[in-house]
Design an enzyme around this catalytic site. Structure first.
Site, short mmCIF file in Angstrom:
data_model
loop_
_atom_site.label_atom_id
_atom_site.label_comp_id
_atom_site.label_asym_id
_atom_site.label_seq_id
_atom_site.Cartn_x
_atom_site.Cartn_y
_atom_site.Cartn_z
N ASP A 5 -1.58 7.50 -6.84
CA ASP A 5 -0.25 6.99 -6.47
C ASP A 5 0.83 7.53 -7.41
O ASP A 5 1.89 8.00 -6.95
CB ASP A 5 -0.23 5.45 -6.51
CG ASP A 5 -1.08 4.83 -5.41
OD1 ASP A 5 -1.83 5.56 -4.76
OD2 ASP A 5 -0.99 3.60 -5.22
N SER A 29 4.36 0.10 -6.98
CA SER A 29 4.17 -0.07 -8.42
C SER A 29 4.16 1.29 -9.12
O SER A 29 4.69 1.44 -10.22
CB SER A 29 2.87 -0.82 -8.72
OG SER A 29 1.75 -0.07 -8.30
N GLY A 34 0.81 -1.22 0.00
CA GLY A 34 0.00 0.00 0.00
C GLY A 34 0.84 1.27 0.00
O GLY A 34 0.32 2.35 0.25
C1 MEV Z 1 -4.14 2.58 -3.57
O1 MEV Z 1 -2.92 3.12 -3.11
C2 MEV Z 1 -5.25 3.57 -3.35
C3 MEV Z 1 -6.63 3.10 -3.83
O2 MEV Z 1 -7.51 4.20 -3.59
C4 MEV Z 1 -6.64 2.73 -5.29
C5 MEV Z 1 -6.44 3.93 -6.21
O3 MEV Z 1 -6.60 5.06 -5.80
O4 MEV Z 1 -6.16 3.65 -7.39
C6 MEV Z 1 -7.13 1.92 -3.02
#
Ligand code: MEV
Length: 401
Positions: A209, A151, A147
């Protein structure tokens, strides 16, 4: 065409508030972490593009002559064929010859996952007209699949390095400077391409991200609109990795299914998360101009409420509940960050907190089998470095140390 080695790095991220809601058009507040991914690109004359991922022992090479190059028109048309769950796209439809994907999949990016593959796809040197022969090595300080945007950091480094190698954007590094960043316009292009890499990996990402990894600092992100949070206090955060693996793609799909099944229940949750982000942004602004201890209490309440919402969205996990319980026993407040389902959590560290209390919390978390780090946030975005400025990192990345 490129004649010298390029060394690029970009940061991972932490989402303070708004994960998942951001996929549905709400606001996310995200900050760059001081953990980075590094990429070294070296021109070659062997007629090949080689990819080397020393963290996971992957090496792959393609003949340059067999690679399909794309221009950016498909991005403007918005007709990029995003892969669906269980339905990998046939990227060869995008061109007559084989195209190149430097995106490890199907699970995540750099790290220890044995499932990392190098598939064919549209990505990578799609920015170029004539593809040079290259050796690319990528290594990371970010744990994969936790998280923290590993990537996205991978995709951003790759896009920046390949666009520079193909002279679609200039090399920002001037003589005698150790680290440089690109112009706003160049960062926009890097971010656009990195987003396509993220789509290959995650299916339907929001783009938050790759935006944080590109621009760094602290950002407000909503539906592709990025603004930097100029007035942010220097928050200290304890970052904890539960080490429970999970798939962002599956978790995002799970929230979407829950929204379709229970729209009257889930939509208000997303709206409430949006309001939490707005309140947090407001308090952060106040803290930067007129700090007061009560503001930390508000941030803690917001963290607690959002964590409950994320559980209601179905992206919690027993390991994250344990993390929250352990930190609560030490008077601290935590929430998951990123996609959830395991992965990482963040715990706010108030400035008045004694260091032995922080150490006791870290020990209790370590006793659960978790890894944790005290981090500062707001690191710089994608950057070009001189090889000498990061000699230790390069040697480590290339496995020389
Ligand atoms: C992933 O870091 C964050 C999510 O909100 C997915 C996204 O924003 O693409 C879960």
């Amino acid at each position: 065409m490129l004649s010298k080695v390029l060394l690029v790095s970009s940061p991972g991220k932490v989402i303070l508030h708004g994960e998942h809601a951001v996929v549905h058009g709400k606001v996310a507040l995200a900050v760059a972490l001081n953990l980075r991914t590094f990429l070294r690109l070296q021109p070659q004359s062997n007629g090949k593009v080689s990819l080397n991922l020393p963290n996971i022992g992957v090496t792959q090479a393609w003949d340059v002559a067999r690679l399909q190059l794309l221009d950016t028109s498909f991005m403007e048309q918005g007709d990029f064929p995003a892969p669906g769950p269980g339905n990998p796209p046939d990227f060869r439809k995008l061109g007559q010859t084989q195209s190149l994907n430097l995106v490890p999949g199907p699970r995540l990016s750099l790290g220890t996952s044995p499932s990392v593959l190098v598939r064919e796809s549209h990505f990578a040197p799609a920015c170029c007209r004539a593809l040079p022969s290259l050796d690319i090595t990528v290594w990371s300080e970010l744990p994969p699949g936790a998280g923290l945007g590993s990537s996205a950091a991978y995709s951003v480094c790759l896009a920046a390095a390949l666009l520079t190698a193909c002279e679609d954007i200039p090399n920002p590094l001037e003589d005698s400077v150790h680290t440089s960043r690109w112009s706003e316009e160049d960062l926009q292009l890097i971010n656009k391409w990195a987003f396509q890499g993220e789509r290959v990996i995650h299916g339907n990402p929001s783009g938050v991200d790759n935006a944080v990894s590109t621009w760094g600092g602290a950002l407000r992100y909503q539906q592709g609109k990025i603004s930097s949070l100029d007035r942010t206090p220097a928050l200290q955060i304890l970052l904890t990795n539960t080490k429970v693996p999970r798939s962002t793609k599956a978790l995002v799909a799970g929230v979407r299914n829950r929204l379709i099944k229970f729209p009257d229940i889930v939509e208000p949750l997303l709206t409430s998360v949006d309001a939490i982000s707005a309140e947090c942004e407001h308090v952060l602004g106040e803290m930067a101009s007129a700090p007061a201890p009560e503001q930390y209490l508000v941030l803690e309440e917001l963290i607690d409420m959002n964590q409950h919402h994320l559980n209601a969205l179905g992206v919690g996990h027993a390991s994250l509940d344990q993390l929250c319980r352990v930190t609560a026993a030490h008077g601290l407040h935590s929430k998951l960050t990123g996609a959830g389902g395991g992965g990482c959590g963040i715990t706010l560290l108030r400035p008045d907190l004694e260091q032995d209390k922080v150490e006791a919390t870290k020990q209790a978390l370590a006793a659960c089998g978790f890894d944790c780090w005290e981090t500062s946030i707001g690191a710089p975005g994608v950057s070009m470095h001189s090889a000498t400025s990061l000699e230790g990192h390069v040697r480590q990345g290339l496995g020389i140390l």
